[in-house]
Each structure stands twice: as C-alpha cells, then as structure tokens.
Write a protein that holds these residues in place. Sequence first.
Motif, mmCIF file in Angstrom:
data_model
loop_
_atom_site.group_PDB
_atom_site.id
_atom_site.type_symbol
_atom_site.label_atom_id
_atom_site.label_comp_id
_atom_site.label_asym_id
_atom_site.label_seq_id
_atom_site.Cartn_x
_atom_site.Cartn_y
_atom_site.Cartn_z
ATOM 1 N N HIS A 136 37.788 125.474 19.699
ATOM 2 C CA HIS A 136 37.071 124.286 18.764
ATOM 3 C C HIS A 136 35.827 124.997 17.837
ATOM 4 O O HIS A 136 35.474 126.171 17.828
ATOM 5 C CB HIS A 136 36.354 123.784 20.080
ATOM 6 C CG HIS A 136 35.398 122.916 19.591
ATOM 7 N ND1 HIS A 136 35.578 121.683 19.133
ATOM 8 C CD2 HIS A 136 33.812 123.017 19.533
ATOM 9 C CE1 HIS A 136 34.629 120.969 18.631
ATOM 10 N NE2 HIS A 136 33.340 121.688 18.962
ATOM 11 N N GLU A 229 31.096 120.113 30.722
ATOM 12 C CA GLU A 229 31.628 118.727 30.707
ATOM 13 C C GLU A 229 32.108 118.581 29.128
ATOM 14 O O GLU A 229 32.958 118.253 28.997
ATOM 15 C CB GLU A 229 30.797 117.763 31.305
ATOM 16 C CG GLU A 229 31.388 116.601 31.419
ATOM 17 C CD GLU A 229 30.472 115.416 31.816
ATOM 18 O OE1 GLU A 229 30.696 114.123 31.545
ATOM 19 O OE2 GLU A 229 29.553 115.856 32.366
ATOM 20 N N TRP A 230 31.204 119.077 28.260
ATOM 21 C CA TRP A 230 31.410 118.863 26.942
ATOM 22 C C TRP A 230 32.440 119.819 26.534
ATOM 23 O O TRP A 230 33.201 119.473 25.578
ATOM 24 C CB TRP A 230 29.846 119.291 26.159
ATOM 25 C CG TRP A 230 30.037 119.555 24.710
ATOM 26 C CD1 TRP A 230 30.145 118.307 23.793
ATOM 27 C CD2 TRP A 230 30.365 120.530 23.949
ATOM 28 N NE1 TRP A 230 30.224 118.945 22.469
ATOM 29 C CE2 TRP A 230 30.381 120.376 22.611
ATOM 30 C CE3 TRP A 230 30.411 121.943 24.179
ATOM 31 C CZ2 TRP A 230 30.495 121.300 21.751
ATOM 32 C CZ3 TRP A 230 30.587 122.885 23.467
ATOM 33 C CH2 TRP A 230 30.677 122.660 21.937
ATOM 34 N N GLU A 232 34.914 121.151 28.091
ATOM 35 C CA GLU A 232 36.296 120.968 28.288
ATOM 36 C C GLU A 232 36.797 119.714 27.533
ATOM 37 O O GLU A 232 38.074 119.649 27.638
ATOM 38 C CB GLU A 232 36.300 120.333 29.963
ATOM 39 C CG GLU A 232 35.893 121.182 30.962
ATOM 40 C CD GLU A 232 35.595 120.644 32.634
ATOM 41 O OE1 GLU A 232 35.976 119.445 32.388
ATOM 42 O OE2 GLU A 232 35.640 121.599 33.201
ATOM 43 N N ASP A 233 36.024 118.868 26.780
ATOM 44 C CA ASP A 233 36.573 117.734 26.029
ATOM 45 C C ASP A 233 36.608 118.325 24.561
ATOM 46 O O ASP A 233 37.092 117.345 23.621
ATOM 47 C CB ASP A 233 35.790 116.619 25.957
ATOM 48 C CG ASP A 233 35.613 116.027 27.421
ATOM 49 O OD1 ASP A 233 36.858 116.168 28.095
ATOM 50 O OD2 ASP A 233 34.635 115.558 27.727
ATOM 51 N N THR A 234 36.586 119.505 24.025
ATOM 52 C CA THR A 234 36.598 119.809 22.933
ATOM 53 C C THR A 234 37.869 120.999 22.490
ATOM 54 O O THR A 234 37.907 121.158 21.396
ATOM 55 C CB THR A 234 35.408 120.956 22.507
ATOM 56 O OG1 THR A 234 35.624 122.106 23.353
ATOM 57 C CG2 THR A 234 34.256 120.290 22.817
ATOM 58 N N GLU A 237 39.646 120.576 18.784
ATOM 59 C CA GLU A 237 39.078 119.810 18.120
ATOM 60 C C GLU A 237 37.832 120.587 17.034
ATOM 61 O O GLU A 237 37.748 121.685 17.298
ATOM 62 C CB GLU A 237 37.925 118.981 18.633
ATOM 63 C CG GLU A 237 38.917 117.860 19.998
ATOM 64 C CD GLU A 237 38.018 116.940 20.390
ATOM 65 O OE1 GLU A 237 36.883 116.848 20.239
ATOM 66 O OE2 GLU A 237 38.796 116.055 21.115
#
Length: 253
Positions: A136, A229-230, A232-234, A237
């Motif tokens: 990322h 948490e941030w 894990e969503d990257t 990207e």
Amino acid sequence: MIDSLILQQGSDWRAQAEVFDEIFFVFLALGTLVGTIVVSYTLWNVYKYRDDGSEPKDSFDAPVVGELPTGQGGPKAKKLFLSFGLSAIVVISLVVYAYGLLLYVEEGPETDEEGDIEILVEGYQFGWEYEYPNGHTETGEMIVPADQRIDIQVTSRDVWHNFGSSELRIKSDAIPGDTNSNWFSVSSEEVEAQGGEATFLVECFELCGSGHSAMKGQITVIPEDEWEEWYEDTEGESNSSRIDAPAPGGVSA
C-alpha cells in the motif's frame, strides 16, 4: 542518570525527540551552573584584588604576564590544577553520558522482528510517497501507530532531497539509487494529548528545485488498534494524502 542509560524496558521506549530534549536540558543546566560559578568567582576576585591605592602586602604573589602560575606547589598552582581537574571530570562525564544516548538514537530500541513496521519513503519533485510492507502507498501523509518503532528507508526517484521532521528530531538524506535508514516512535500519551491523533510536519531540508519550499508532508500517529483496523483495509491500494500534496513532478497550487 541511571534511567537515561537504561533507555528501554518492555514498551517504555524513549523517542528520539525525548532523548535530544534531555541532552539539551542537561547541557543547558550544567552550562548555566558552571557559568554562574565561574562568573561569580571572577567577580569576587575582581573585588577582592581591586586596586584601592594602598601598597600591596609583602605576601602578595602577583601574577606575571605570560607565565603559568605553576610555582612550587603554591596556592596558585593548586588552583590551576584543581580547575583543570574539575573541568576534565565535567567534560569526560558529559561525553560518556551523551555518547550513550546517541548510540541509542543511532541503533534504536530492540523489538521483535514480527512487530517491526518498515516504510519506504521516496522523495520526488516535489512531494513524498510512503510504501508499506503490504504494498500500500500513501502520498503526502504517513499514517503510523503509537507506541511502535517505525523504521523508515529513505530514497529519491529524481534529485537529492532530505526527509525530516523537526518535531520528531528525524532527518535523512534522500538520494537517488541509495537508501538511508532511520526510525522514530511516538507515545500514546502524546497522541492523547493531541486529541487522539498526533500530527507532525514533514519538510525537505535539501534545496531540490523551484518547488522546494512547497515540498511538505505529514506524519499522522493514531492509536495502535485504530491503525491495525486501517491497515487491514489497505492491501494493494494506493491513496493520495488527506492533506494537500503536490503531484509528482509538479508544484501544488
């Protein structure tokens, strides 16, 4: 003093900014103390040995211009060697003290390899790009967790830059084809003091072109659970910064 030499126990790491602030305070305090003693002693001697117009006593041992007051073990020689001895003790103590702290700054706190967070920092005209271990990338803003050692590998894709944050006391050259290592850490107490999200200005400290003065970025530190948490969503990207950042190869409007 002992706490300064034992710089990490568990998660109680010392941030670079804290170490440099401590060194500055110790040198300032000791310099002020020594300076006050020296100036006070000098003024006292000026008053004590002032010329009041009377004849000097026979026992008065006047100094001779160009001659060290070594004598034959007299009072002047004792004062000379006492001052040299005290000065040597103070200087050597400061060197040993500061050297131990600077070694810690250079090497950083010990961590488990699994817990290390290593970020590639790449400078370009005129901005910063950050690549995380999962691939990322963020442009302009580095987002990291509190209470963690953050390792950065700094390089450049075009000309010489210099990645630094005055508040965090970090500074590394960004050179094309070369990589420089550094680290920093921010405590959760500092994050809480700034309202749950601590921000630090990033600047380029190497004149790199017409947009050098606009080559700014930001390091954002958030609580560890929020960062995980941030993060894990990257995966995979690439995002532009939440702050205004110049586009690669250009200057921000």
